[in-house]
Design a protein around this motif. Structure first.
Motif, PDB file in Angstrom:
ATOM      1  N   ASP A 195       0.828  -1.209   0.000  1.00 51.29           N
ATOM      2  CA  ASP A 195       0.000   0.000   0.000  1.00 51.29           C
ATOM      3  C   ASP A 195       0.862   1.259   0.000  1.00 51.29           C
ATOM      4  O   ASP A 195       0.561   2.235  -0.690  1.00 51.29           O
ATOM      5  N   THR A 196       1.945   1.231   0.768  1.00 53.42           N
ATOM      6  CA  THR A 196       2.850   2.372   0.812  1.00 53.42           C
ATOM      7  C   THR A 196       3.485   2.595  -0.551  1.00 53.42           C
ATOM      8  O   THR A 196       3.596   3.739  -1.013  1.00 53.42           O
ATOM      9  N   TRP A 197       3.889   1.523  -1.216  1.00 53.32           N
ATOM     10  CA  TRP A 197       4.511   1.640  -2.533  1.00 53.32           C
ATOM     11  C   TRP A 197       3.527   2.226  -3.545  1.00 53.32           C
ATOM     12  O   TRP A 197       3.891   3.065  -4.371  1.00 53.32           O
ATOM     13  N   ASP A 198       2.262   1.803  -3.473  1.00 50.99           N
ATOM     14  CA  ASP A 198       1.242   2.363  -4.373  1.00 50.99           C
ATOM     15  C   ASP A 198       1.080   3.866  -4.148  1.00 50.99           C
ATOM     16  O   ASP A 198       0.990   4.643  -5.105  1.00 50.99           O
ATOM     17  N   ARG A 199       1.065   4.291  -2.896  1.00 50.84           N
ATOM     18  CA  ARG A 199       0.923   5.719  -2.581  1.00 50.84           C
ATOM     19  C   ARG A 199       2.148   6.515  -3.045  1.00 50.84           C
ATOM     20  O   ARG A 199       2.010   7.633  -3.538  1.00 50.84           O
ATOM     21  N   VAL A 200       3.341   5.921  -2.890  1.00 50.46           N
ATOM     22  CA  VAL A 200       4.564   6.611  -3.333  1.00 50.46           C
ATOM     23  C   VAL A 200       4.554   6.775  -4.848  1.00 50.46           C
ATOM     24  O   VAL A 200       4.947   7.826  -5.371  1.00 50.46           O
ATOM     25  N   LYS A 201       4.079   5.767  -5.566  1.00 59.07           N
ATOM     26  CA  LYS A 201       3.999   5.877  -7.028  1.00 59.07           C
ATOM     27  C   LYS A 201       3.003   6.950  -7.440  1.00 59.07           C
ATOM     28  O   LYS A 201       3.229   7.656  -8.425  1.00 59.07           O
ATOM     29  N   GLU A 202       1.906   7.089  -6.683  1.00 58.76           N
ATOM     30  CA  GLU A 202       0.920   8.137  -6.982  1.00 58.76           C
ATOM     31  C   GLU A 202       1.524   9.521  -6.811  1.00 58.76           C
ATOM     32  O   GLU A 202       1.245  10.428  -7.586  1.00 58.76           O
ATOM     33  N   VAL A 203       2.357   9.677  -5.777  1.00 60.39           N
ATOM     34  CA  VAL A 203       2.995  10.969  -5.516  1.00 60.39           C
ATOM     35  C   VAL A 203       4.016  11.275  -6.603  1.00 60.39           C
ATOM     36  O   VAL A 203       4.215  12.430  -6.982  1.00 60.39           O
ATOM     37  N   GLY A 204       4.672  10.243  -7.130  1.00 64.94           N
ATOM     38  CA  GLY A 204       5.656  10.444  -8.190  1.00 64.94           C
ATOM     39  C   GLY A 204       7.023  10.837  -7.665  1.00 64.94           C
ATOM     40  O   GLY A 204       7.703  11.682  -8.249  1.00 64.94           O
ATOM     41  N   LEU A 205       7.460  10.233  -6.583  1.00 63.86           N
ATOM     42  CA  LEU A 205       8.765  10.515  -5.992  1.00 63.86           C
ATOM     43  C   LEU A 205       9.852   9.878  -6.860  1.00 63.86           C
ATOM     44  O   LEU A 205       9.932   8.666  -6.992  1.00 63.86           O
ATOM     45  N   LYS A 206      10.693  10.707  -7.475  1.00 64.13           N
ATOM     46  CA  LYS A 206      11.692  10.218  -8.421  1.00 64.13           C
ATOM     47  C   LYS A 206      12.959   9.718  -7.738  1.00 64.13           C
ATOM     48  O   LYS A 206      13.743   8.991  -8.332  1.00 64.13           O
ATOM     49  N   GLU A 207      13.173  10.104  -6.472  1.00 60.71           N
ATOM     50  CA  GLU A 207      14.391   9.698  -5.778  1.00 60.71           C
ATOM     51  C   GLU A 207      14.402   8.213  -5.427  1.00 60.71           C
ATOM     52  O   GLU A 207      15.456   7.621  -5.282  1.00 60.71           O
ATOM     53  N   LEU A 208      13.198   7.627  -5.265  1.00 64.26           N
ATOM     54  CA  LEU A 208      13.127   6.199  -4.974  1.00 64.26           C
ATOM     55  C   LEU A 208      13.225   5.421  -6.276  1.00 64.26           C
ATOM     56  O   LEU A 208      12.429   5.609  -7.185  1.00 64.26           O
ATOM     57  N   SER A 209      14.205   4.535  -6.349  1.00 62.63           N
ATOM     58  CA  SER A 209      14.423   3.807  -7.591  1.00 62.63           C
ATOM     59  C   SER A 209      13.575   2.549  -7.693  1.00 62.63           C
ATOM     60  O   SER A 209      13.254   2.102  -8.785  1.00 62.63           O
ATOM     61  N   SER A 210      13.229   1.943  -6.549  1.00 65.14           N
ATOM     62  CA  SER A 210      12.468   0.696  -6.594  1.00 65.14           C
ATOM     63  C   SER A 210      11.765   0.462  -5.264  1.00 65.14           C
ATOM     64  O   SER A 210      11.990   1.177  -4.283  1.00 65.14           O
ATOM     65  N   LYS A 211      10.932  -0.563  -5.249  1.00 66.46           N
ATOM     66  CA  LYS A 211      10.240  -0.936  -4.019  1.00 66.46           C
ATOM     67  C   LYS A 211      11.256  -1.432  -2.987  1.00 66.46           C
ATOM     68  O   LYS A 211      11.119  -1.173  -1.790  1.00 66.46           O
ATOM     69  N   ARG A 212      12.284  -2.118  -3.440  1.00 64.12           N
ATOM     70  CA  ARG A 212      13.342  -2.601  -2.548  1.00 64.12           C
ATOM     71  C   ARG A 212      14.047  -1.425  -1.863  1.00 64.12           C
ATOM     72  O   ARG A 212      14.339  -1.470  -0.666  1.00 64.12           O
ATOM     73  N   HIS A 213      14.311  -0.380  -2.623  1.00 66.35           N
ATOM     74  CA  HIS A 213      14.933   0.826  -2.069  1.00 66.35           C
ATOM     75  C   HIS A 213      14.028   1.441  -1.000  1.00 66.35           C
ATOM     76  O   HIS A 213      14.493   1.868   0.064  1.00 66.35           O
ATOM     77  N   MET A 214      12.716   1.464  -1.271  1.00 69.33           N
ATOM     78  CA  MET A 214      11.777   2.014  -0.308  1.00 69.33           C
ATOM     79  C   MET A 214      11.771   1.186   0.979  1.00 69.33           C
ATOM     80  O   MET A 214      11.742   1.728   2.088  1.00 69.33           O
ATOM     81  N   LYS A 215      11.839  -0.140   0.859  1.00 71.04           N
ATOM     82  CA  LYS A 215      11.852  -1.006   2.033  1.00 71.04           C
ATOM     83  C   LYS A 215      13.105  -0.778   2.873  1.00 71.04           C
ATOM     84  O   LYS A 215      13.039  -0.773   4.111  1.00 71.04           O
TER      85      LYS A 215
END
Length: 121
Positions: free
Chosen positions: A50-70
């Motif tokens: 759910d967090t990854w879906d919200r981050v994609k909606e925001v369009g944060l370019k600094e995060l390269s992948s879901k693994r990076h976000m984790k």
């Protein structure tokens, strides 16, 4: 009982994990953590997906992948900006991230649990 004691003492202890060191510049790290913190604070306890879906909606370019976000979220847990809670739904576990100082609101998952088992009169 003696065999159980031998097996217990024969196990090696779990190795200590070293602290996470992020490789991003501090400004970029601050932007990422602020966005993730705001998302989790605004939308309540969230799973990783759910967090990854919200981050994609925001369009944060600094995060390269879901693994990076984790990895960033684990770093935020070390710094006590986020906390991980476990919600037991029957035999299943659901791990949710929430901010440290907000009380978890698990009513949405509790209502799913109650609606899946119809009451018989």
């Amino acid at each position: 009982m003696f065999g159980t004691a031998i097996r217990y003492f024969a196990k090696k202890p779990k190795p200590k994990m070293k602290p996470i060191e992020l490789k991003n510049p501090p400004e970029q790290t601050q932007t990422i953590t602020r966005v993730i913190f705001d998302i989790v604070k605004e939308h309540g306890p969230l799973t990783i997906a759910d967090t990854w879906d919200r981050v994609k909606e925001v369009g944060l370019k600094e995060l390269s992948s879901k693994r990076h976000m984790k990895i960033v979220m684990r770093w935020m847990r070390e710094r006590q900006k986020l906390r991980l809670i476990c919600n037991h739904v029957g035999p299943h576990k659901q791990f949710l991230y929430t901010t440290w100082f907000t009380k978890p609101n698990l009513t949405q998952t509790a209502s799913v649990k109650n609606s899946s088992h119809p009451k018989s009169s």
